[in-house]
Design an enzyme around this catalytic site. Structure first.
Site, PDB file in Angstrom:
ATOM      1  N   CYS A 198      -3.274   5.945  -0.438  1.00 10.26           N
ATOM      2  CA  CYS A 198      -3.785   5.464   0.845  1.00 10.26           C
ATOM      3  C   CYS A 198      -5.276   5.780   0.951  1.00 10.26           C
ATOM      4  CB  CYS A 198      -3.022   6.141   1.981  1.00 10.26           C
ATOM      5  SG  CYS A 198      -3.640   5.760   3.631  1.00 10.26           S
ATOM      6  N   THR A 244       3.968  -2.029   1.908  1.00 15.41           N
ATOM      7  CA  THR A 244       2.521  -2.055   1.664  1.00 15.41           C
ATOM      8  C   THR A 244       2.151  -1.617   0.264  1.00 15.41           C
ATOM      9  OG1 THR A 244       2.252   0.206   2.513  1.00 15.41           O
ATOM     10  CG2 THR A 244       2.051  -1.605   4.099  1.00 15.41           C
ATOM     11  N   CYS A 273       1.263   8.126   0.999  1.00 16.40           N
ATOM     12  CA  CYS A 273       0.456   8.884   1.950  1.00 16.40           C
ATOM     13  C   CYS A 273       0.891  10.338   1.997  1.00 16.40           C
ATOM     14  CB  CYS A 273       0.586   8.292   3.360  1.00 16.40           C
ATOM     15  SG  CYS A 273       0.179   6.554   3.513  1.00 16.40           S
ATOM     16  N   ARG A 317       0.075   2.996  -4.755  1.00 14.16           N
ATOM     17  CA  ARG A 317      -1.332   3.386  -4.843  1.00 14.16           C
ATOM     18  C   ARG A 317      -1.674   4.321  -3.674  1.00 14.16           C
ATOM     19  NH1 ARG A 317      -1.377  -1.786  -2.669  1.00 14.16           N
ATOM     20  NH2 ARG A 317      -2.607  -2.033  -0.738  1.00 14.16           N
ATOM     21  N   CYS A 373      -0.677  11.466   7.660  1.00 10.58           N
ATOM     22  CA  CYS A 373      -1.485  10.236   7.676  1.00 10.58           C
ATOM     23  C   CYS A 373      -1.561   9.692   9.105  1.00 10.58           C
ATOM     24  CB  CYS A 373      -0.875   9.195   6.751  1.00 10.58           C
ATOM     25  SG  CYS A 373      -1.836   7.659   6.673  1.00 10.58           S
ATOM     26  N   CYS A 407      -5.878   8.352   4.336  1.00  7.59           N
ATOM     27  CA  CYS A 407      -5.561   9.788   4.370  1.00  7.59           C
ATOM     28  C   CYS A 407      -5.820  10.489   3.044  1.00  7.59           C
ATOM     29  CB  CYS A 407      -4.108  10.002   4.790  1.00  7.59           C
ATOM     30  SG  CYS A 407      -2.875   9.510   3.552  1.00  7.59           S
TER      31      CYS A 407
END
Length: 580
Positions: free
Chosen positions: A64, A29, A33, A62, A37, A67
């Site tokens: 999340c 993805t 996190c 990048r 999370c 969370c």
């Protein structure tokens, strides 16, 4: 936690105890996190672990959006460690790289920039520039979602050198434009804009703006908070009532005040910052059933029993470039980066401290919003009204009084004149000329020795300042080496959480307020005495130390020998108002 399999177990169980201790990223993805999370747990083969958010960002992941891993409490490891990396992390959090660059950071640490870069990269997976960039990005997100500042002003307030750099960083870390982040705040952003419009000069970010005048009410008004709303996250249980009691007894009129009744108090104080000044308000959290979600600001773990929570805070600054620094100072004051689980595990095994830890889980060791201010108050001694007299005479008045807040605490350079009494003048001279440094990255052992050598300070006050001004959680335990000789010693089994042991003993009345060592004869539950590592300070007082065995003369920072003994003193954590 060093083993990746153990880390994955923490992720699988969504264990909030490890939020901030490490981060995990999902390669399928492209996001990273916090361990807690709430999203579906990814397959182990797709997970990578990072020691810092900056390292995950540098690897191309990048944050999340669910969370918000950039908003977790900091790792307690950096409060414990006194080595190069620990000192560097604390200084970067205080904004030194933004103000002075990597060269300035290296000079403060006494190492070359290359050595600092190598050590940080080896342990955190990112160098000082990347760590500072992550800090700036988080500040920018908070400002985007809690203020109506134009993006051009906001970028420079967050510490970015150009609009292009600001836009590129936001896109890379948050996968969206600044406008999209602001729109995502929804009602929270609208509340922040109404708040800013209703309180001119509150958080406007322009140097020279005054603060909105507010009447000094007897209770805290939480219905219409002014300024930048923030949520200061913490992990684990948090003994809020005790820390607010501690601060209330020591509040200096004109600089600090407490509004409201116990359980619903608001701590307010002025802040002397790098680019300007500010007013901070921090609310005492209500019980679990009465906890309210603030309208906008710093996202933190949802309150799940004792898994963590936040303190509601509002900041009004004359220059928004000071936002990150102000937040870090409040976090140190309220000890929000502590690890109560590690403290309870170590101290809970002690026969004396075990019942105390169980009775008051999450008891914290308050730090200092302004270490130099705390040093002056500690050496001055006596009740807070003594410090208030200094404030009225030498402090800088606010443009407009804000309730009971009227002044900034005087800078050390303003307290070096001949009319200032000793030993305050000697201390402030040492602080002003750099002989003694109390910044976040100071060498704790060297600073304690330098303070103890000053006339009128002595080892007890130096140990107290090491604990609060320098944030050392290991005060009160047996020194580890000849080069790191602390003034006071205690059971080595409490290391590295001796400061928390002292607070538990003070709170339970088993140790006199202000005492920094374990006196002979303090009873254990089984009737055996507590071991004593070194003589009590009053058995061989140094310069500036009280002689005899009397109690502290008031609820000020530290006792002074010349103070007259008055009425009976309230306990260290008593909920009563200030004595005086």
């Amino acid at each position: 936690m060093r083993d990746d399999e153990a880390r994955y177990e923490a992720v699988t169980s969504r264990d909030a105890r490890f939020d901030g201790e490490f981060f995990f990223a999902v390669v399928t993805t492209g996001i990273y996190c916090r361990p807690s999370c709430p999203a579906v747990t990814p397959k182990r083969v797709n997970v990578r672990f990072f020691p810092s958010a900056a390292a995950a960002q540098a690897a191309g992941f990048r944050a999340c959006r669910r969370c918000r891993p950039d908003a977790v409490p900091g790792s307690a490891e950096w409060n414990v460690r006194a080595d190069l990396v620990g000192r560097a992390v604390r200084l970067i959090g205080d904004g030194v790289v933004d103000r002075e660059g990597v060269g300035g950071l290296a000079r403060r640490l006494g190492y070359s920039p290359r050595q600092v870069q190598r050590q940080l990269t080896a342990e955190l997976g990112a160098g000082p520039v990347a760590l500072a960039r992550a800090r700036r990005a988080h500040t920018a997100r908070v400002l985007l979602q809690t203020t109506a500042l134009p993006v051009t002003e906001l970028a420079f307030a967050a510490g970015f050198a150009s609009i292009r750099q600001f836009n590129d960083t936001i896109r890379e870390i948050y996968a969206g434009t600044p406008s999209e982040l602001r729109a995502a705040a929804g009602n929270g952003g609208a509340v922040a804009r109404r708040t800013t419009a209703a309180a001119p000069g509150a958080g406007a970010g322009r140097p020279g703006d005054g603060f909105a005048d507010r009447s000094a009410g007897g209770s805290a008004d939480r219905s219409a908070p002014a300024g930048i709303p923030l949520r200061l996250a913490y992990r684990g249980p948090y003994a809020a009532a005790e820390i607010f009691d501690f601060l209330q007894l020591r509040a200096v009129p004109g600089v600090e005040e407490i509004r409201g009744t116990r359980g619903e108090r608001t701590y307010r104080r002025t802040l002397r910052l790098t680019h300007g000044s500010g007013i901070a308000e921090v609310d005492e959290p209500a019980g679990p059933r009465r906890r309210r979600r603030p309208p906008a600001g710093l996202v933190c773990p949802a309150a799940r029993g004792t898994d963590g929570g936040w303190l509601e805070c509002r900041l009004r600054l004359t220059d928004l470039r000071d936002l990150s620094t102000a937040v870090q100072r409040l976090r140190r004051l309220f000890d929000l980066d502590a690890d109560p689980y590690a403290v309870a595990e170590r101290l809970g095994a002690d026969p004396l401290l075990g019942p105390l830890v169980a009775e008051r889980p999450g008891l914290r060791s308050p730090g200092a919003a302004d270490p130099e201010e705390l040093a002056v108050r500690t050496v001055l001694g006596g009740p807070p009204e003594h410090a208030a007299a200094l404030v009225r005479k030498y402090g800088k008045p606010l443009d407009a009084a804000d309730g009971g807040l009227t002044h900034l605490f005087p800078a050390p350079g303003n307290l070096t004149g001949a009319e200032v009494a000793e030993p305050v003048r000697t201390l402030c001279t040492a602080l002003a000329d750099g002989t003694v440094t109390l910044d976040a990255g100071a060498d704790r052992g060297a600073t304690e020795r330098a303070l103890a050598a000053l006339p009128g300070v002595g080892p007890r006050a130096a140990a107290y300042l090491r604990m609060r001004a320098l944030g050392d959680p290991d005060v009160g335990t047996t020194p580890g080496s000849d080069q790191e000789q602390g003034a006071m010693a205690g059971p080595a089994a409490w290391r590295p959480w001796g400061a928390y042991a002292l607070h538990h003993l003070w709170r339970a009345g088993l140790l006199p307020a202000g005492e920094m060592s374990i006196p002979n004869g303090t009873p254990r539950p089984n009737g055996t005495p507590v071991p004593n590592g070194t003589p009590r300070p009053d058995e061989g007082p140094g310069a500036g130390e009280p002689s005899g065995t009397g109690k502290p003369s008031g609820p000020g920072e530290m006792p002074r020998a010349e103070e007259p003994s008055g009425a009976a003193e309230p306990p260290t954590y008593a909920p009563a108002g200030r004595a005086g």
